[in-house]
Design a protein around this motif. Sequence first.
Motif, PDB file in Angstrom:
ATOM      1  N   SER A  49     -22.991 -16.012  16.082  1.00 22.69           N
ATOM      2  CA  SER A  49     -22.176 -14.891  15.514  1.00 22.69           C
ATOM      3  C   SER A  49     -21.632 -15.475  14.371  1.00 22.69           C
ATOM      4  O   SER A  49     -21.629 -16.376  14.070  1.00 22.69           O
ATOM      5  N   ARG A  51     -18.200 -14.841  13.391  1.00 19.98           N
ATOM      6  CA  ARG A  51     -17.052 -15.340  13.730  1.00 19.98           C
ATOM      7  C   ARG A  51     -17.197 -16.790  14.069  1.00 19.98           C
ATOM      8  O   ARG A  51     -16.442 -17.739  13.551  1.00 19.98           O
ATOM      9  N   GLN A  52     -18.395 -17.288  14.525  1.00 21.00           N
ATOM     10  CA  GLN A  52     -18.469 -18.804  14.621  1.00 21.00           C
ATOM     11  C   GLN A  52     -18.717 -19.559  13.373  1.00 21.00           C
ATOM     12  O   GLN A  52     -18.201 -20.462  13.109  1.00 21.00           O
ATOM     13  N   ASP A  54     -17.849 -18.531  10.395  1.00 21.62           N
ATOM     14  CA  ASP A  54     -16.759 -18.614   9.619  1.00 21.62           C
ATOM     15  C   ASP A  54     -16.015 -19.814  10.007  1.00 21.62           C
ATOM     16  O   ASP A  54     -15.264 -20.184   8.910  1.00 21.62           O
ATOM     17  N   ASP A 180     -20.575 -10.260  12.032  1.00 24.03           N
ATOM     18  CA  ASP A 180     -19.396 -10.089  13.100  1.00 24.03           C
ATOM     19  C   ASP A 180     -18.252 -11.157  12.681  1.00 24.03           C
ATOM     20  O   ASP A 180     -18.489 -12.374  13.016  1.00 24.03           O
ATOM     21  N   HIS A 181     -17.587 -10.716  11.791  1.00 28.51           N
ATOM     22  CA  HIS A 181     -16.557 -11.902  11.112  1.00 28.51           C
ATOM     23  C   HIS A 181     -15.351 -11.982  11.836  1.00 28.51           C
ATOM     24  O   HIS A 181     -14.289 -12.826  11.549  1.00 28.51           O
ATOM     25  N   CYS A 182     -14.699 -10.840  12.686  1.00 28.46           N
ATOM     26  CA  CYS A 182     -13.687 -11.047  13.568  1.00 28.46           C
ATOM     27  C   CYS A 182     -12.227 -11.605  12.599  1.00 28.46           C
ATOM     28  O   CYS A 182     -12.020 -12.789  12.996  1.00 28.46           O
ATOM     29  N   ARG A 185      -9.775 -13.908  14.641  1.00 32.36           N
ATOM     30  CA  ARG A 185      -9.978 -15.319  15.412  1.00 32.36           C
ATOM     31  C   ARG A 185      -9.192 -16.314  14.735  1.00 32.36           C
ATOM     32  O   ARG A 185      -8.255 -15.984  13.838  1.00 32.36           O
ATOM     33  N   GLY A 326     -11.758 -13.228  19.527  1.00 33.05           N
ATOM     34  CA  GLY A 326     -12.731 -14.278  19.931  1.00 33.05           C
ATOM     35  C   GLY A 326     -12.226 -15.144  20.729  1.00 33.05           C
ATOM     36  O   GLY A 326     -13.026 -16.347  20.979  1.00 33.05           O
ATOM     37  N   THR A 360     -15.416 -17.176  19.833  1.00 38.19           N
ATOM     38  CA  THR A 360     -15.514 -18.280  18.703  1.00 38.19           C
ATOM     39  C   THR A 360     -15.511 -19.638  19.223  1.00 38.19           C
ATOM     40  O   THR A 360     -16.057 -20.495  18.469  1.00 38.19           O
TER      41      THR A 360
END
Length: 499
Positions: A49, A51-52, A54, A180-182, A185, A326, A360
């Motif tokens: 994803s 978020r991971q 980033d 998916d940048h969340c 997180r 996350g 995350t």
Amino acid sequence: MSGGITVLWFKRDLRIADHPALARAADLGRPVLALYIVEPGLWAEPDASGRQWDFVREALGDLAGALAGIGGKLVVQVGEAVEVLDALHRDHGIAHLVSHQETGTLWTYDRDRRVADWAKSAGVAWDEVQQTGVVRRLNTRDTWAAQRNRFMAREQVEVPSGLTWVDAPSDPWPDLGLLDHCPERQVGGRQQGLSLLGGFLTERGKTYRSAMSSPVEGEWACSRLSPYLAFGCLSGREVVQATAARQAEGPGRGWAGSLKSFQARLAWRDHFVQKLEDMPDLDRRNMHSGYDGLRGTDPERLRAWCAGETGVPFVDACMRYVSATGWLNFRMRSMLMAFASYHLWLDWRQTGLHLARVFTDYEPGIHWAQTQMQSGTTGINTLRIYNPVKQGGDQDPTGVFTRRWVPELAEVPDKYLQAPWGWEEAEGLAYPPPVVDVVEAAREARGRIWAVRRGPEFRAEADEVVRKHASRKDRHFVNDRAPRKRAAKRDGRQMDLGL
């Protein structure tokens, strides 16, 4: 010493402190090229994803700064690992490739096999170094805990100095198509992890033991170190030893139990990752084949669960919270998975992928072992079907968490908050009715699971799962092989965290 360079390949170990692979590269005495490979194929996997990614990018920035502090440079290149390594070999002549052992899904397992084949054909020696309590090519679980504990007790590896570094061009950051940048997180990087570790061991961790099960209190009282351990910004050993040092101080009332519990969960962390090390297709295959074909799919139920729209308030609140941040405490992760597998009767491979993406701190070994454990497909774990209405009342007694994340229930009286379908005005809510009858769905699921366990061939295979995967009695672990006295009907040969 012959010519050629050493490539130090960073993977899920984004730090230089207590970094055995870095120390090994230094000991080889050759110029070192510090490399991170952005693998588009890995990030295209269904468990990845934005978020991971980033978080990893931020951690890479922190790593680059740490390497610069000892005179080095992080080279970031994009592509398939064998192609990147082969190009560097043509340009620089690689004599040694050094990395840490990685325990991941079949994708990374297969990639490492391709790298091993390439290294052999190219005449490159590849050293894969242990960095956690996970043991490669483990012969028996009977000795695993002792091996893990010895590793954790060793002195941390010092950051080497005086290395000669090799420069090479880095590629621009790629567009991996991950949307998916969340923004809520946690931020990646070792410095963030160290700050959290210090705060946990001196202040926040005092109430860890009593507060970790609540999504309200756990947000503060839990260590929040999971993503930093998952991507190697911190080493498990340094966290174990920092905790032990704090225990040795005798920090006062309330701390002893919490620190002991935290050490136990650090041990369980390695225990679960070891399962994936020993069964690389753990994310694809039931640990016990008796459950093959037991569950199917229901697109509408899956959609409702992923969106936090099941009509069961505490389930939906937890799903919306983890989607936004996350992170979620362990007990509520277990409840989400168990609700999907038992009440909704969805296949764990589908629901597990969704949770993998929203976490995350996604660590494949922990995630897929827990996914199967909470779905009842290991064949050896205690069957735990959470009552989400009761969990809501127990873990969110004031309703503050549920009301924040499910604002559609603002007008519902406290008495009906966790079961609004019993309120006489429920039909006027802008909130869906429950997708299943919570009590009836649990009853049916329990019957189906136990029907499998009573089968004539079940026990023999379950014994083999115990032999290969179950924990053994050790001071760092709960004795999870003996049934609990108050639950004689349960199969207690594998752990029950009791959270």
